[in-house]
Design a protein around this motif. Structure first.
Motif, PDB file in Angstrom:
ATOM      1  N   PHE A 172      34.180  21.075   6.094  1.00 53.59           N
ATOM      2  CA  PHE A 172      33.009  20.951   6.536  1.00 53.59           C
ATOM      3  C   PHE A 172      33.197  19.277   7.338  1.00 53.59           C
ATOM      4  N   VAL A 173      32.529  18.844   8.329  1.00 52.18           N
ATOM      5  CA  VAL A 173      32.982  17.866   8.676  1.00 52.18           C
ATOM      6  C   VAL A 173      31.347  17.149   9.669  1.00 52.18           C
ATOM      7  N   ALA A 174      31.169  16.260   9.977  1.00 52.90           N
ATOM      8  CA  ALA A 174      31.151  15.525  10.553  1.00 52.90           C
ATOM      9  C   ALA A 174      30.480  16.167  12.212  1.00 52.90           C
ATOM     10  N   VAL A 175      29.504  15.831  12.685  1.00 54.60           N
ATOM     11  CA  VAL A 175      29.753  16.012  14.165  1.00 54.60           C
ATOM     12  C   VAL A 175      28.598  15.092  14.997  1.00 54.60           C
ATOM     13  N   ALA A 176      28.790  15.130  16.164  1.00 52.17           N
ATOM     14  CA  ALA A 176      27.871  14.035  17.067  1.00 52.17           C
ATOM     15  C   ALA A 176      28.198  14.442  18.701  1.00 52.17           C
ATOM     16  N   GLU A 212      30.044  14.588   0.820  1.00 44.30           N
ATOM     17  CA  GLU A 212      31.353  13.981   0.765  1.00 44.30           C
ATOM     18  C   GLU A 212      32.776  13.550   1.628  1.00 44.30           C
ATOM     19  N   PHE A 213      33.346  13.490   0.716  1.00 47.00           N
ATOM     20  CA  PHE A 213      34.736  13.022   2.356  1.00 47.00           C
ATOM     21  C   PHE A 213      35.215  12.465   1.014  1.00 47.00           C
ATOM     22  N   ASN A 214      36.660  12.583   1.450  1.00 50.76           N
ATOM     23  CA  ASN A 214      38.101  12.288   0.576  1.00 50.76           C
ATOM     24  C   ASN A 214      38.033  10.479   1.141  1.00 50.76           C
ATOM     25  N   LEU A 215      38.335  10.367  -0.006  1.00 50.97           N
ATOM     26  CA  LEU A 215      38.679   8.792  -0.359  1.00 50.97           C
ATOM     27  C   LEU A 215      40.301   8.694  -1.195  1.00 50.97           C
ATOM     28  N   ASP A 216      40.837   8.168  -0.468  1.00 54.39           N
ATOM     29  CA  ASP A 216      41.861   7.846  -1.514  1.00 54.39           C
ATOM     30  C   ASP A 216      42.395   8.946  -3.245  1.00 54.39           C
ATOM     31  N   ILE A 246      24.427  12.469  13.424  1.00 61.33           N
ATOM     32  CA  ILE A 246      25.367  13.129  12.883  1.00 61.33           C
ATOM     33  C   ILE A 246      25.065  13.950  12.212  1.00 61.33           C
ATOM     34  N   ALA A 247      25.679  15.059  12.219  1.00 62.08           N
ATOM     35  CA  ALA A 247      25.091  16.692  10.835  1.00 62.08           C
ATOM     36  C   ALA A 247      26.619  16.814  10.878  1.00 62.08           C
ATOM     37  N   PHE A 248      26.075  16.700   9.274  1.00 54.30           N
ATOM     38  CA  PHE A 248      27.837  17.480   8.713  1.00 54.30           C
ATOM     39  C   PHE A 248      27.087  18.727   8.048  1.00 54.30           C
ATOM     40  N   VAL A 249      28.887  19.906   8.526  1.00 52.74           N
ATOM     41  CA  VAL A 249      28.395  21.027   8.424  1.00 52.74           C
ATOM     42  C   VAL A 249      29.120  21.621   8.314  1.00 52.74           C
ATOM     43  N   PRO A 250      29.597  23.017   8.223  1.00 51.58           N
ATOM     44  CA  PRO A 250      30.999  23.216   8.107  1.00 51.58           C
ATOM     45  C   PRO A 250      31.748  23.808   9.217  1.00 51.58           C
ATOM     46  N   PHE A 270      38.519  12.209   6.959  1.00 50.20           N
ATOM     47  CA  PHE A 270      38.700  12.244   5.484  1.00 50.20           C
ATOM     48  C   PHE A 270      37.288  13.583   5.470  1.00 50.20           C
ATOM     49  N   SER A 271      37.381  14.565   5.996  1.00 51.88           N
ATOM     50  CA  SER A 271      37.218  15.451   5.924  1.00 51.88           C
ATOM     51  C   SER A 271      37.806  16.614   5.324  1.00 51.88           C
ATOM     52  N   PRO A 272      37.031  16.597   3.978  1.00 54.14           N
ATOM     53  CA  PRO A 272      37.074  18.017   2.830  1.00 54.14           C
ATOM     54  C   PRO A 272      37.762  19.232   2.997  1.00 54.14           C
TER      55      PRO A 272
END
Length: 304
Positions: A172-176, A212-216, A246-250, A270-272
């Motif tokens: 999943f990625v945040a895109v703009a 959702e993002f991967n932090l630490d 900004i969109a968060f999509v596959p 940070f993208s899971p």
């Protein structure tokens, strides 16, 4: 073999009409599935009730509902008719060519990525197969809704299903759009999203999807804000292309716009990552020649 109730001519088909009408609780929807007119469905049900001498449906001008007798017949008849369908479908192995109706449920993104590239080739190679594809944003029960198979991300597939992997892991990625990022800046960490206009996704249940993002090494959810909420992920990508936010999509949904530089990925580190797309079907169900032909062609196309 003796039967207490001998089926008369046409009664099996009438029982099939009853099952479809009972499932939908709607004669018009049953007519669409059966390729009949609503009046023909109503007439068939009325004739069945007359032959059985019992009312199966309560009818009003707005809807229909099952009577107690109808409920009993439906609950008893459904598993028996499913066994009949399985027995008939098993004859596929004796046919040289795949045939029949093949119903597939998938997200729009999965259809575009997995099925669209092979549609013409598959139908040209299998002229006796009718492919019925339903795009749906929500996860449906493919058994209850009478689908032969579905295509979804592995994490969302019920455990009792047989799942065939179609793609590698999905992100999943945040895109703009470049214009949006020039105007409002590039977020450096996920917490920066709280100062941006985020295009949100709403499930059919009404719940808003949290990003959702991967932090630490741990997945953290972010309840972002924005001026636009949609129930279609493809529209979310297009809204990002238009510079709305900004969109968060596959990743697979955004791919065609990413390669054209109409949008860019932010916060990629940070993208899971999730298990990729799978085709799935009930483990207890016979795999028809038509479904097996589709699986083979998808595998060949994706070299899996």
């Amino acid at each position: 073999m003796k039967f207490t109730h001998q089926l008369k001519s046409g009664e099996m088909f009438a029982l099939t009409i009853f099952l479809v009408a009972a499932f939908h609780r709607n004669f018009r929807q049953a007519a669409v599935e059966l390729n009949m007119t609503p009046s023909a469905v109503s007439h068939a049900i009325k004739n069945l009730e007359d032959r059985l001498d019992v009312r199966l449906f309560n009818r009003t001008t707005r809807n229909v509902s099952l009577t107690d007798a109808g409920h009993q017949l439906y609950s008893s008849l459904q598993p028996a008719m499913e066994n009949v369908a399985i027995a008939v479908n098993q004859l596929d192995a004796f046919r040289e060519k795949p045939s029949g109706i093949l119903r597939i449920n998938a997200s729009e993104g999965a259809v575009r990525m997995i099925l669209k590239p092979i549609l013409k080739k598959f139908l040209d190679s299998n002229p006796f197969v009718h492919l019925d594809i339903v795009c749906n944003g929500r996860l449906v029960n493919i058994v209850e809704d009478k689908f032969d198979a579905g295509i979804r991300l592995r994490d969302s597939i019920p455990q009792e299903m047989v799942a065939i992997r179609l793609t590698e892991n999905e992100k999943f990625v945040a895109v703009a759009s470049p214009e949006y990022l020039i105007k409002y800046g590039v977020p450096k960490i996920p917490y920066d999203l709280y100062t941006h206009n985020c295009i949100r996704f709403r499930f059919e249940s009404g719940e808003i999807f949290q990003w959702e993002f991967n932090l630490d090494g741990r997945i953290k959810k972010f309840d972002v804000n924005g001026t636009l909420t949609l129930t279609d992920q493809h529209l979310m990508v297009e809204a990002a292309v238009d510079g709305i936010g900004i969109a968060f999509v596959p990743m697979h949904l955004a791919h065609e716009y990413l390669v054209k530089d109409k949008i860019g990925i932010v916060l990629e580190e940070f993208s899971p990552s999730y298990d990729g797309l799978c085709l799935y079907y009930p483990g207890h169900r016979h795999v028809s020649n038509a479904l097996q032909a589709l699986i083979n062609m998808i595998r060949s196309d994706h070299l899996l």
